[in-house]
Design a protein around this motif. Structure first.
Motif, PDB file in Angstrom:
ATOM      1  N   VAL A  12       0.838  -1.202   0.000  1.00 14.21           N
ATOM      2  CA  VAL A  12       0.000   0.000   0.000  1.00 14.21           C
ATOM      3  C   VAL A  12       0.873   1.252   0.000  1.00 14.21           C
ATOM      4  CG1 VAL A  12      -1.728   1.303   1.298  1.00 14.21           C
ATOM      5  CG2 VAL A  12      -1.893  -1.189   1.130  1.00 14.21           C
ATOM      6  N   ASP A  13       0.470   2.243  -0.782  1.00 15.61           N
ATOM      7  CA  ASP A  13       1.251   3.470  -0.944  1.00 15.61           C
ATOM      8  C   ASP A  13       1.016   4.424   0.225  1.00 15.61           C
ATOM      9  OD1 ASP A  13       2.845   5.461  -1.938  1.00 15.61           O
ATOM     10  OD2 ASP A  13       1.336   6.222  -3.346  1.00 15.61           O
ATOM     11  N   ARG A  14       1.512   4.011   1.400  1.00 14.56           N
ATOM     12  CA  ARG A  14       1.489   4.842   2.594  1.00 14.56           C
ATOM     13  C   ARG A  14       2.836   4.687   3.286  1.00 14.56           C
ATOM     14  NH1 ARG A  14      -2.149   6.226   0.144  1.00 14.56           N
ATOM     15  NH2 ARG A  14      -4.322   6.653   0.752  1.00 14.56           N
ATOM     16  N   ALA A  15       3.443   5.813   3.646  1.00 12.32           N
ATOM     17  CA  ALA A  15       4.749   5.759   4.309  1.00 12.32           C
ATOM     18  C   ALA A  15       4.656   5.099   5.675  1.00 12.32           C
ATOM     19  CB  ALA A  15       5.336   7.162   4.431  1.00 12.32           C
ATOM     20  N   VAL A  16       3.502   5.248   6.326  1.00 18.84           N
ATOM     21  CA  VAL A  16       3.302   4.711   7.671  1.00 18.84           C
ATOM     22  C   VAL A  16       2.085   3.794   7.655  1.00 18.84           C
ATOM     23  CG1 VAL A  16       2.847   5.246  10.090  1.00 18.84           C
ATOM     24  CG2 VAL A  16       4.273   6.790   8.720  1.00 18.84           C
ATOM     25  N   LEU A  17       2.289   2.536   8.017  1.00 15.12           N
ATOM     26  CA  LEU A  17       1.193   1.577   8.131  1.00 15.12           C
ATOM     27  C   LEU A  17       1.026   1.202   9.606  1.00 15.12           C
ATOM     28  CD1 LEU A  17       1.863  -0.896   5.168  1.00 15.12           C
ATOM     29  CD2 LEU A  17       0.151   0.928   5.268  1.00 15.12           C
ATOM     30  N   PRO A  18      -0.049   1.651  10.262  1.00 18.34           N
ATOM     31  CA  PRO A  18      -0.286   1.275  11.658  1.00 18.34           C
ATOM     32  C   PRO A  18      -1.073  -0.041  11.726  1.00 18.34           C
ATOM     33  CG  PRO A  18      -1.289   3.421  11.071  1.00 18.34           C
ATOM     34  CD  PRO A  18      -1.012   2.674   9.804  1.00 18.34           C
ATOM     35  N   ILE A  19      -0.563  -0.985  12.538  1.00 21.27           N
ATOM     36  CA  ILE A  19      -1.236  -2.271  12.706  1.00 21.27           C
ATOM     37  C   ILE A  19      -1.180  -2.659  14.179  1.00 21.27           C
ATOM     38  CG2 ILE A  19      -1.244  -4.730  12.127  1.00 21.27           C
ATOM     39  CD1 ILE A  19       0.038  -4.058   9.469  1.00 21.27           C
ATOM     40  N   GLU A 118      -8.196   3.033   8.284  1.00 20.49           N
ATOM     41  CA  GLU A 118      -8.353   2.116   7.166  1.00 20.49           C
ATOM     42  C   GLU A 118      -7.015   1.985   6.440  1.00 20.49           C
ATOM     43  OE1 GLU A 118     -10.976   0.337   6.468  1.00 20.49           O
ATOM     44  OE2 GLU A 118     -12.125   1.227   8.127  1.00 20.49           O
ATOM     45  N   ILE A 119      -6.875   0.927   5.652  1.00 19.09           N
ATOM     46  CA  ILE A 119      -5.618   0.659   4.978  1.00 19.09           C
ATOM     47  C   ILE A 119      -5.202   1.813   4.061  1.00 19.09           C
ATOM     48  CG2 ILE A 119      -6.792  -0.611   3.147  1.00 19.09           C
ATOM     49  CD1 ILE A 119      -4.325  -2.331   2.875  1.00 19.09           C
ATOM     50  N   ASP A 120      -6.174   2.466   3.416  1.00 21.21           N
ATOM     51  CA  ASP A 120      -5.877   3.556   2.480  1.00 21.21           C
ATOM     52  C   ASP A 120      -6.308   4.894   3.065  1.00 21.21           C
ATOM     53  OD1 ASP A 120      -8.530   2.985   2.447  1.00 21.21           O
ATOM     54  OD2 ASP A 120      -8.765   3.090   0.260  1.00 21.21           O
ATOM     55  N   TYR A 121      -5.956   5.105   4.334  1.00 22.83           N
ATOM     56  CA  TYR A 121      -6.368   6.325   5.023  1.00 22.83           C
ATOM     57  C   TYR A 121      -5.935   7.575   4.238  1.00 22.83           C
ATOM     58  CZ  TYR A 121      -1.505   6.464   6.761  1.00 22.83           C
ATOM     59  OH  TYR A 121      -0.124   6.499   6.858  1.00 22.83           O
ATOM     60  N   GLY A 122      -6.691   8.638   4.407  1.00 23.15           N
ATOM     61  CA  GLY A 122      -6.412   9.870   3.681  1.00 23.15           C
ATOM     62  C   GLY A 122      -5.142  10.555   4.166  1.00 23.15           C
ATOM     63  N   LEU A 123      -4.410  11.139   3.246  1.00 22.31           N
ATOM     64  CA  LEU A 123      -3.145  11.791   3.580  1.00 22.31           C
ATOM     65  C   LEU A 123      -3.294  13.282   3.840  1.00 22.31           C
ATOM     66  CD1 LEU A 123      -0.779  10.034   1.002  1.00 22.31           C
ATOM     67  CD2 LEU A 123      -1.116   9.478   3.426  1.00 22.31           C
ATOM     68  N   SER A 124      -4.377  13.880   3.359  1.00 22.71           N
ATOM     69  CA  SER A 124      -4.490  15.340   3.417  1.00 22.71           C
ATOM     70  C   SER A 124      -5.262  15.844   4.632  1.00 22.71           C
ATOM     71  CB  SER A 124      -5.158  15.863   2.142  1.00 22.71           C
ATOM     72  OG  SER A 124      -6.455  15.302   1.991  1.00 22.71           O
ATOM     73  N   GLY A 125      -5.952  14.968   5.340  1.00 22.15           N
ATOM     74  CA  GLY A 125      -6.758  15.388   6.475  1.00 22.15           C
ATOM     75  C   GLY A 125      -6.173  14.976   7.809  1.00 22.15           C
ATOM     76  N   ARG A 126      -7.066  14.706   8.757  1.00 22.76           N
ATOM     77  CA  ARG A 126      -6.679  14.370  10.130  1.00 22.76           C
ATOM     78  C   ARG A 126      -5.774  13.152  10.183  1.00 22.76           C
ATOM     79  NH1 ARG A 126      -9.233  10.677  13.611  1.00 22.76           N
ATOM     80  NH2 ARG A 126      -8.824  11.022  15.864  1.00 22.76           N
ATOM     81  N   GLU A 127      -6.108  12.100   9.466  1.00 25.14           N
ATOM     82  CA  GLU A 127      -5.334  10.860   9.550  1.00 25.14           C
ATOM     83  C   GLU A 127      -3.912  11.060   9.032  1.00 25.14           C
ATOM     84  OE1 GLU A 127      -7.951   8.258   7.468  1.00 25.14           O
ATOM     85  OE2 GLU A 127      -9.021   7.667   9.287  1.00 25.14           O
ATOM     86  N   GLY A 128      -3.770  11.787   7.920  1.00 28.82           N
ATOM     87  CA  GLY A 128      -2.429  12.071   7.414  1.00 28.82           C
ATOM     88  C   GLY A 128      -1.615  12.902   8.388  1.00 28.82           C
ATOM     89  N   ALA A 129      -2.279  13.852   9.069  1.00 28.66           N
ATOM     90  CA  ALA A 129      -1.588  14.680  10.054  1.00 28.66           C
ATOM     91  C   ALA A 129      -1.116  13.838  11.240  1.00 28.66           C
ATOM     92  CB  ALA A 129      -2.506  15.805  10.520  1.00 28.66           C
ATOM     93  N   ILE A 130      -1.959  12.885  11.674  1.00 26.82           N
ATOM     94  CA  ILE A 130      -1.578  12.013  12.776  1.00 26.82           C
ATOM     95  C   ILE A 130      -0.376  11.148  12.385  1.00 26.82           C
ATOM     96  CG2 ILE A 130      -2.315   9.987  14.103  1.00 26.82           C
ATOM     97  CD1 ILE A 130      -5.088  11.303  14.281  1.00 26.82           C
ATOM     98  N   ALA A 131      -0.397  10.605  11.162  1.00 24.55           N
ATOM     99  CA  ALA A 131       0.726   9.782  10.703  1.00 24.55           C
ATOM    100  C   ALA A 131       2.019  10.580  10.702  1.00 24.55           C
ATOM    101  CB  ALA A 131       0.430   9.232   9.312  1.00 24.55           C
ATOM    102  N   ALA A 132       1.958  11.832  10.250  1.00 26.65           N
ATOM    103  CA  ALA A 132       3.151  12.674  10.236  1.00 26.65           C
ATOM    104  C   ALA A 132       3.606  12.999  11.653  1.00 26.65           C
ATOM    105  CB  ALA A 132       2.870  13.953   9.453  1.00 26.65           C
ATOM    106  N   LEU A 133       2.649  13.295  12.538  1.00 26.35           N
ATOM    107  CA  LEU A 133       2.995  13.625  13.921  1.00 26.35           C
ATOM    108  C   LEU A 133       3.613  12.431  14.639  1.00 26.35           C
ATOM    109  CD1 LEU A 133       3.003  15.617  16.235  1.00 26.35           C
ATOM    110  CD2 LEU A 133       0.597  15.035  16.700  1.00 26.35           C
TER     111      LEU A 133
END
Length: 263
Positions: A12-19, A118-133
């Motif tokens: 999946v094209d996400r830098a961070v995969l939380p499991i 979700e596996i393809d969580y959004g990068l531009s909203g809240r979820e993407g901000a959490i992944a970056a944080l």
């Protein structure tokens, strides 16, 4: 994501995969490696991570940073994990060897939220901000000294791994030297050159590491006695001097209250 095999989502094209994964008591993840770097947090229980270079004991509510493509094995002792699998180019500052770290209250809460993505969580909203944080918070973590090195030589490595499995305060340098058909002096010199410590210092540290999982179900006094210390005070002093925290922080009576304190 909960209880999802990494192999099913690694593409999946996400830098961070939380499991998040729940493991049965005593479960062993046998030798394996990941293409991604891994931030492995034990929300409960104790983890013991082995690589060819050493052993890292991860106390409750701490985490271990595992570099990408590092072959490792994990013993899960009553563990529910929250992992982040991270593309290596997203974390050029990642350590080159496994590192146990503290976990702040903020990071803990971010992890608990992230595993619900979700596996393809959004990068531009809240979820993407959490992944970056999450990555910013991990970069600020303080390393903890819960590890021992393993010598490269097969015979010395066997001695060390056997001792880690069954630490015994009565073992001596002479006994170890005899098992390698060397004089005590030559053995001590060779061991120090490979492990970075004398055999006696290494064994003392290994015994203290063994205390961490034992403290899940036994008192400080019981664990100290089992590991050969003359008194609870002597055990507490040695543990605190080595790890910077008293064993009472990990004792059975404290389990389940960790979320009410900062790590």
């Amino acid at each position: 994501m909960k209880n999802v095999p990494l192999a099913d989502v690694d593409h999946v094209d996400r830098a961070v995969l939380p499991i998040g994964t729940d493991y049965p008591p005593g479960h062993v993840l046998d030798w394996h490696e990941h293409r991604r770097a891994q931030f492995l947090y034990g929300a409960t229980g104790v983890m013991i991570v082995d690589t060819a270079e050493g052993t890292w004991t991860v106390p409750p509510e701490r985490a271990v940073l595992i570099p990408a493509a590092t072959r490792h094995r994990v013993h899960m002792l009553g563990v529910s994990t929250r992992s982040l699998y991270i593309e290596p180019d997203a974390v050029p500052w990642w350590p080159v060897t496994c590192t146990v770290v503290d976990v702040s209250a903020l990071l803990r809460e971010l992890l608990l939220v992230a595993v619900g993505f979700e596996i393809d969580y959004g990068l531009s909203g809240r979820e993407g901000a959490i992944a970056a944080l999450l990555l910013h918070e991990i970069a600020e973590r303080a390393p903890l000294p819960f590890h021992v090195g393993i010598p490269a030589s097969a015979d010395l490595a066997r001695l060390c791994r056997a001792y880690l499995a069954a630490p015994d305060a009565g073992v001596t340098n002479a006994a170890w030297a005899a098992r390698t058909a060397m004089s005590e002096r030559a053995f001590t010199r060779r061991f120090r050159s490979e492990a970075g410590d004398s055999p006696a210092v290494w064994r003392a540290r290994a015994r203290l590491l063994a205390a961490v999982p034992l403290l899940r179900t036994a008192s400080v006094s019981e664990v100290g006695g089992r590991l050969g210390y003359a008194s609870p005070a002597a055990f507490t002093a040695a543990f605190t001097r080595t790890f910077g925290l008293p064993p009472s922080r990990f004792a059975a009576s404290r389990q389940g209250v960790g979320r009410n304190r900062n790590s």
